[in-house]
Design an enzyme around this catalytic site. Structure first.
Site, short mmCIF file in Angstrom:
data_model
loop_
_atom_site.label_atom_id
_atom_site.label_comp_id
_atom_site.label_asym_id
_atom_site.label_seq_id
_atom_site.Cartn_x
_atom_site.Cartn_y
_atom_site.Cartn_z
N ARG A 1 -46.82 0.53 -68.96
CA ARG A 1 -46.67 -0.81 -69.49
C ARG A 1 -47.98 -1.27 -70.10
NH1 ARG A 1 -44.36 -5.38 -65.63
NH2 ARG A 1 -45.95 -4.51 -64.29
N THR B 1 -49.08 -6.73 -73.68
CA THR B 1 -47.76 -7.05 -74.23
C THR B 1 -46.64 -6.84 -73.21
OG1 THR B 1 -47.35 -4.81 -74.99
CG2 THR B 1 -48.50 -6.28 -76.52
N ASP C 1 -47.54 -3.06 -56.38
CA ASP C 1 -47.40 -1.96 -57.34
C ASP C 1 -46.86 -0.74 -56.60
OD1 ASP C 1 -48.97 -0.95 -60.24
OD2 ASP C 1 -48.21 0.53 -58.80
N ASP D 1 -49.01 2.46 -56.78
CA ASP D 1 -50.23 2.37 -55.97
C ASP D 1 -49.91 2.44 -54.48
OD1 ASP D 1 -52.00 2.24 -58.07
OD2 ASP D 1 -52.01 0.05 -58.16
N1 URA Z 1 -43.95 -2.42 -61.14
C1 URA Z 1 -44.37 -2.41 -59.85
O1 URA Z 1 -44.82 -1.39 -59.34
N2 URA Z 1 -44.28 -3.55 -59.15
C2 URA Z 1 -43.80 -4.69 -59.66
O2 URA Z 1 -43.75 -5.70 -58.95
C3 URA Z 1 -43.37 -4.68 -61.00
C4 URA Z 1 -43.45 -3.54 -61.72
#
Ligand code: URA
Length: 214
Positions: free
Chosen positions: A109, A113, A205, A208
């Site tokens: 991502r 943007t 995330d 992560d």
């Molecule tokens: N991607 C993720 O890993 N966590 C989110 O909250 C949104 C997108």
């Protein structure tokens, strides 16, 4: 906020899934446990998403008699992981269907943007003849997933399903508009996205948390 779900969305509201998901959301859950929980949930979600796989019968001999026994029919499914977090859902699904083919789509991502940028695409050459189950634990804006679905459709695939863990209303609306023909299975629908595109309350995330990269 209660999100009215479009007809192509299924929330798999099983107590085992909900329990494991709560443990995953907890910020104190370590990576190793997080990965294990995701794998366990993928088995439970996989059970639902593969519920309508076509069957035929095979004539076999049990120790007692002959029988025409049910067996999966035809070409196998392809599991397509949207990198990198999708890999967390992959292992459990491969356990369920060990002969499945595997594809990978690398999308990141753009942090400004929030639009998807493709950096990797590798799928089986006969993917058009197979059912595709795309996997990505987080349906946030829906931009990456919508792009991945379009990429697979461009290969000629007609039968596509998506497995996700958490869905935000924004992502649900995006997919309902862009790909109403794709059935989506999720463990939960959360409240909203924050200004950085994270699902709230969410789990942070997913990549992560899974790989311990933060
Ligand atoms: N991607 C993720 O890993 N966590 C989110 O909250 C949104 C997108």
């Amino acid at each position: 906020m209660t999100t009215k779900l479009p007809p192509n969305f299924v929330v798999v509201n099983h107590p085992l899934i909900q329990h494991k998901l709560t443990l995953m959301r907890d910020k104190n859950t370590p990576s190793a446990v997080f990965r294990q929980l995701l794998r366990e949930i993928s088995l439970l979600l996989g059970y639902e998403v593969l519920r309508d796989l076509p069957m035929s019968t095979r004539s076999i001999e049990t120790p007692l008699t002959q029988m025409d026994a049910p067996i999966l029919e035809g070409k196998k499914v392809v599991f397509v992981s949207i990198l990198r977090a999708g890999n967390g859902l992959l292992d459990g699904l491969i356990d369920l269907v060990p002969s499945a083919r595997i594809g990978h789509i690398g999308l990141y991502r753009d942090p400004v943007t929030l639009q998807p940028v493709e950096y990797y695409f590798k799928v089986p050459s006969d993917i058009a003849d197979r059912r595709v189950v795309l996997v990505d634990p987080m349906l946030a804006t829906g931009n990456s997933v919508a792009a991945a679905i379009q990429r697979v459709k461009d290969c000629g695939v007609k039968d596509i399903k998506l497995v996700t863990l958490l869905a935000a209303p924004e992502g649900i609306a995006r997919l309902a508009k862009a790909h109403p023909d794709v059935q989506v299975f999720t463990a939960a629908v959360d409240s909203h996205l924050n200004d950085h595109g994270y699902i709230v309350p969410g789990l942070g995330d997913a990549g992560d948390r899974m790989f311990g990269t933060k």
